[in-house]
Design an enzyme around this catalytic site. Structure first.
Site, PDB file in Angstrom:
ATOM      1  N   GLU A  75       1.046  -6.181   5.041  1.00  5.21           N
ATOM      2  CA  GLU A  75      -0.244  -5.685   4.551  1.00  5.21           C
ATOM      3  C   GLU A  75      -1.380  -6.649   4.841  1.00  5.21           C
ATOM      4  OE1 GLU A  75      -2.423  -3.790   0.635  1.00  5.21           O
ATOM      5  OE2 GLU A  75      -0.510  -4.810   0.370  1.00  5.21           O
ATOM      6  N   ASP A  93       5.291  -5.797   2.023  1.00  2.49           N
ATOM      7  CA  ASP A  93       4.123  -5.838   1.141  1.00  2.49           C
ATOM      8  C   ASP A  93       4.403  -6.948   0.125  1.00  2.49           C
ATOM      9  OD1 ASP A  93       1.958  -5.465  -0.502  1.00  2.49           O
ATOM     10  OD2 ASP A  93       2.138  -3.276  -0.576  1.00  2.49           O
ATOM     11  N   ILE A  95       2.724  -8.208  -2.451  1.00  3.17           N
ATOM     12  CA  ILE A  95       2.485  -7.773  -3.832  1.00  3.17           C
ATOM     13  C   ILE A  95       1.988  -6.338  -3.782  1.00  3.17           C
ATOM     14  CG2 ILE A  95       1.210  -8.140  -5.978  1.00  3.17           C
ATOM     15  CD1 ILE A  95       0.963 -11.061  -5.322  1.00  3.17           C
ATOM     16  N   ASP A  96       2.867  -5.404  -4.053  1.00  2.00           N
ATOM     17  CA  ASP A  96       2.483  -3.995  -4.106  1.00  2.00           C
ATOM     18  C   ASP A  96       2.083  -3.684  -5.539  1.00  2.00           C
ATOM     19  OD1 ASP A  96       2.173  -1.361  -3.059  1.00  2.00           O
ATOM     20  OD2 ASP A  96       3.961  -0.808  -4.188  1.00  2.00           O
ATOM     21  N   THR A  98      -1.427  -4.919  -6.541  1.00  2.00           N
ATOM     22  CA  THR A  98      -2.217  -6.132  -6.792  1.00  2.00           C
ATOM     23  C   THR A  98      -3.125  -5.989  -8.010  1.00  2.00           C
ATOM     24  OG1 THR A  98      -2.182  -6.700  -4.428  1.00  2.00           O
ATOM     25  CG2 THR A  98      -3.880  -7.739  -5.782  1.00  2.00           C
ATOM     26  N   ASP A 221       3.707   0.353   2.052  1.00  2.00           N
ATOM     27  CA  ASP A 221       3.820   0.887   0.699  1.00  2.00           C
ATOM     28  C   ASP A 221       5.135   1.629   0.492  1.00  2.00           C
ATOM     29  OD1 ASP A 221       1.206   0.084  -0.187  1.00  2.00           O
ATOM     30  OD2 ASP A 221       0.350   1.742   0.964  1.00  2.00           O
TER      31      ASP A 221
END
Length: 276
Positions: A75, A93, A95-96, A98, A221
């Site tokens: 990302e 990702d 930190i999916d 945030t 995602d």
């Protein structure tokens, strides 16, 4: 000096993906308790932190240290090179969720997937705040902290607990899918929103949610969560039922296969519209 390349067996890939996810989760929890900067990407609701970038950089370092011939699609775009030139591609990702990380300090996750020639072979989603590790290996099933997940409950659409983010998506509003899903909310047992697509997909695989519908998700995602749902026995497609891509933005519908056709039929009230 020549670089020694280790064979990328499925077992080695799984162990490294899990190791990366746990390391990323540990680092995110550590940095959460320290001062960090928060920036906007496209809007005040689209956040990125210095932690996201640091975590992604750490994961990429771990991957390339063992497999320098692999590519990474992340990302935060910290990988140097064109990800699509690589036969084996890690889609991550750091930190999916945030916004949840910044505001709530729960309901965020690390998402790591491995794709070979466009096919998902490993999917790992780790929730560090709850120490819950969801993972799947193609053809070998899906697991939560070592417990096998199996979507075998027979559930009707009106009994389903669904999750969606379309009410906050401008694209959904433009094509009218938000109105259809609002009507759907009155038909099913309930609607939820967690704010982390990878976690929401994992919850579908675990039976905590029965289905998930979203618009305009990026590959990082859904790459890992998709495989976890499929290996648990669920179905994942675009909202219109077309196959989900692996490396580009897409709508998504993931659910218990018991009511997949019923849900797809309901959402086809907007058939003919572009669901990407």
């Amino acid at each position: 000096m020549a670089i020694h390349v280790q064979p990328a067996s499925i077992e080695n890939l799984r162990e490294l993906a899990i190791q990366c996810a746990r390391e990323a989760g540990k680092l995110s929890l550590l940095r959460m308790s320290q001062p960090y900067t928060v920036e906007y990407k496209t809007s005040a609701s689209d956040l990125v932190t210095a932690v996201d970038k640091e975590v992604e950089k750490r994961v990429i370092e771990m991957i390339l240290a063992k497999y320098p011939e692999h590519g990474v699609l992340g990302e935060e775009s910290t990988f140097q090179g064109d990800p699509h030139q690589f036969e084996t591609l890690w889609i991550i990702d750091p930190i999916d969720g945030t916004t949840n990380f910044v505001h709530q300090q729960i309901n965020f996750s690390v998402s790591i997937a491995v794709y070979q020639k466009g096919q998902g072979v490993i999917g790992v989603v780790y929730d560090p705040s709850r120490d819950e590790l969801f993972y799947a290996v193609k053809g070998e099933g899906a697991y939560l902290n070592g417990r096998k997940l199996k979507l075998d409950r027979q559930v009707k659409l009106e009994e389903a607990l669904l999750c969606t983010s379309v009410f906050w998506n401008k694209r959904a509003e433009q094509i009218g899918i938000d109105r259809i899903v609002k009507q759907l909310a009155g038909k099913v047992r309930g609607m939820r929103l967690l704010g982390s697509a990878a976690l929401e997909l994992s919850y579908v695989a675990a039976g905590r949610l029965d289905g998930y519908v979203s618009m305009s998700l990026n590959a990082w995602d859904f790459a890992a969560g998709r495989l976890i749902v499929e290996e648990a026995g669920g179905i994942v497609t675009k909202i219109n039922g077309q196959p989900l891509p692996y490396d580009e933005k897409s709508s998504i519908m993931a659910c218990n296969q018991a009511f997949y056709e019923e849900l797809k039929h309901y959402l086809r009230k907007s058939e003919g519209l572009n669901f990407n």
